[in-house]
Write a protein that holds these residues in place. Structure first.
Motif, PDB file in Angstrom:
ATOM      1  N   UNK A   4       0.830  -1.201   0.000  1.00  0.00           N
ATOM      2  CA  UNK A   4       0.000   0.000   0.000  1.00  0.00           C
ATOM      3  C   UNK A   4       0.868   1.255   0.000  1.00  0.00           C
ATOM      4  N   UNK A   5       1.979   1.216   0.664  1.00  0.00           N
ATOM      5  CA  UNK A   5       2.880   2.365   0.715  1.00  0.00           C
ATOM      6  C   UNK A   5       3.408   2.696  -0.670  1.00  0.00           C
ATOM      7  N   UNK A   6       3.799   1.688  -1.405  1.00  0.00           N
ATOM      8  CA  UNK A   6       4.306   1.905  -2.757  1.00  0.00           C
ATOM      9  C   UNK A   6       3.206   2.480  -3.645  1.00  0.00           C
ATOM     10  N   UNK A  44       3.316   6.123  -5.416  1.00  0.00           N
ATOM     11  CA  UNK A  44       3.201   6.187  -6.879  1.00  0.00           C
ATOM     12  C   UNK A  44       2.094   7.151  -7.282  1.00  0.00           C
ATOM     13  N   UNK A  45       0.978   7.124  -6.591  1.00  0.00           N
ATOM     14  CA  UNK A  45      -0.122   8.055  -6.885  1.00  0.00           C
ATOM     15  C   UNK A  45       0.297   9.493  -6.583  1.00  0.00           C
ATOM     16  N   UNK A  46       0.978   9.692  -5.455  1.00  0.00           N
ATOM     17  CA  UNK A  46       1.433  11.029  -5.071  1.00  0.00           C
ATOM     18  C   UNK A  46       2.407  11.584  -6.107  1.00  0.00           C
TER      19      UNK A  46
END
Length: 130
Positions: free
Chosen positions: A22-24, A28-30
């Protein structure tokens, strides 16, 4: 047979087996959002509301000045002694004095105003001197 003797996994297999955390996904979205904003404002033609208002005010002032100058030219050409006045105007070497000539003739005074606008007179004298 699906076994590999060398123990190496191909890139396609590694891609198929990858499970991002979830962190990745959040990072990636940010990063995608930030990249989109940077590209949009730098090369995409996006502007802020304040920039848009400033550009529209500038465009309105320019259009208003061009229209007023066109009215001034039309009023100058409609005068009974326009040919003589045009010869006098073209004989004046200084742009400041040309503007004063237009202002003194009353051609740069727009309807509803009591005095001439110097920007209108400048545009009018430039258009007439051509």
């Amino acid at each position: 047979m699906a076994t590999q003797s060398s123990g190496k996994v191909s890139i396609a297999q590694r891609f198929d087996n990858y499970q991002p955390s979830k962190t990745v996904l959040v990072w990636a979205c940010f990063i995608t959002v930030i990249a989109t904003i940077v590209v949009g404002f730098n090369w995409g033609g996006w502007v802020t509301g304040g920039s848009s208002r400033a550009l529209s005010v500038t465009a309105g002032d320019t259009a208003r000045g061009e229209l007023a100058s066109a009215i001034c030219v039309q009023r100058f050409n409609a005068a009974p002694d326009a040919a003589t006045k045009l010869t006098e105007l073209k004989a004046i070497p200084d742009s400041y004095r040309k503007r004063q000539f237009i202002e003194a003739g009353g051609w740069a005074t727009m309807p509803g105003q009591t005095s001439a606008d110097s920007r209108v007179a400048e545009g009018c004298s430039t258009a007439l001197a051509v």
